[in-house]
Design an enzyme around this catalytic site. Sequence first.
Site, PDB file in Angstrom:
ATOM      1  N   LYS A 150     -14.812 -25.220 -72.085  1.00 25.98           N
ATOM      2  CA  LYS A 150     -13.676 -25.703 -72.883  1.00 25.98           C
ATOM      3  C   LYS A 150     -12.890 -24.516 -73.437  1.00 25.98           C
ATOM      4  O   LYS A 150     -13.011 -24.126 -74.600  1.00 25.98           O
ATOM      5  CB  LYS A 150     -14.156 -26.623 -74.010  1.00 25.98           C
ATOM      6  N   GLU A 182      -9.756 -35.571 -63.871  1.00 28.10           N
ATOM      7  CA  GLU A 182      -9.725 -36.086 -65.243  1.00 28.10           C
ATOM      8  C   GLU A 182      -8.293 -36.143 -65.723  1.00 28.10           C
ATOM      9  O   GLU A 182      -7.366 -35.747 -65.018  1.00 28.10           O
ATOM     10  CB  GLU A 182     -10.568 -35.195 -66.166  1.00 28.10           C
ATOM     11  N   LEU A 206     -14.519 -31.400 -67.585  1.00 30.25           N
ATOM     12  CA  LEU A 206     -15.197 -31.113 -68.838  1.00 30.25           C
ATOM     13  C   LEU A 206     -16.214 -32.209 -69.134  1.00 30.25           C
ATOM     14  O   LEU A 206     -15.937 -33.398 -68.949  1.00 30.25           O
ATOM     15  CB  LEU A 206     -14.177 -31.050 -69.980  1.00 30.25           C
TER      16      LEU A 206
END
Length: 286
Positions: A150, A182, A206
């Site tokens: 991240k 995503e 993530l």
Amino acid sequence: MSRTVYVNGDYLPEEDAKISIFDRSFLMADGVYEVTSVLGGKIIDFAGHLVRLERSLNELDMQKPEAFDDLLDIHRELVRLNDIDEGMIYLQVSRGSSGDRDFAYPSADVKPTLVLFTQSKPGLADSPAAKTGLKIISIEDQRWGRRDIKTVQLLYPSMGKMMAKAAGCDDAWMVEDGAVTEGTSNNAYIVKGNTIITRHLGNEILSGITRAAVLRFAKEAQMKVEERSFTIDEAKSADEAFITSASTFVLPVVELDGAAIGNGTPGPIAARLREIYLEESLKAGV
């Protein structure tokens, strides 16, 4: 009245907060972050965010900030000082500043930079989008290969959100090798029958903290979950779709690239998962 923020051990008015122009987060995007939600004055999913933060630091061979073990107390103090009932806390750690620009990492005696600030968001848990649903476009995924870390490298997700805005939509789902990875700032899901489908974990996406909680709640509610890739065409033919993130919880998706998903209204599974997540998170909040 200005917010009180946290910078390297000090609580300061936001207008007095400063870091070096040589900080590597500014020059190299050499930093990681977490965003934690606050509901009813309680911090949501804190333990999961802390574990992921530590993983991100380890993956980048970045030192923990000296205050790492005090992060919960710092979060709580910022909630108190800024009188946050519903909102978010942003945390960022960078590799710090050695006093000049260099591609090489600084020496170990350079301390990481630690910054936190709050965002007050009254009505966060009662988002109108939960009732109307989101309209999504698909875009090519052009990010770097380690999306499981991240980092603060958020330029392309920002571009994706602007592409969606230009198209009159709410957000974008990114596609790589024919499959959805995503959303720009969220994990993506479709529902077929009673089965929830979302991409498996890997370097491509993530590992969302809200994702983990929602999938756990779904399984506890006897819902079937498949963690696998899915295509845009598969999503368009789904019965419903939704996203999850720390700042949106669970939100339904009702349109993808102009095509209605299901009957074009929020579906029952997304609605039920949002209800469960909010209820359980409030009970477990710290």
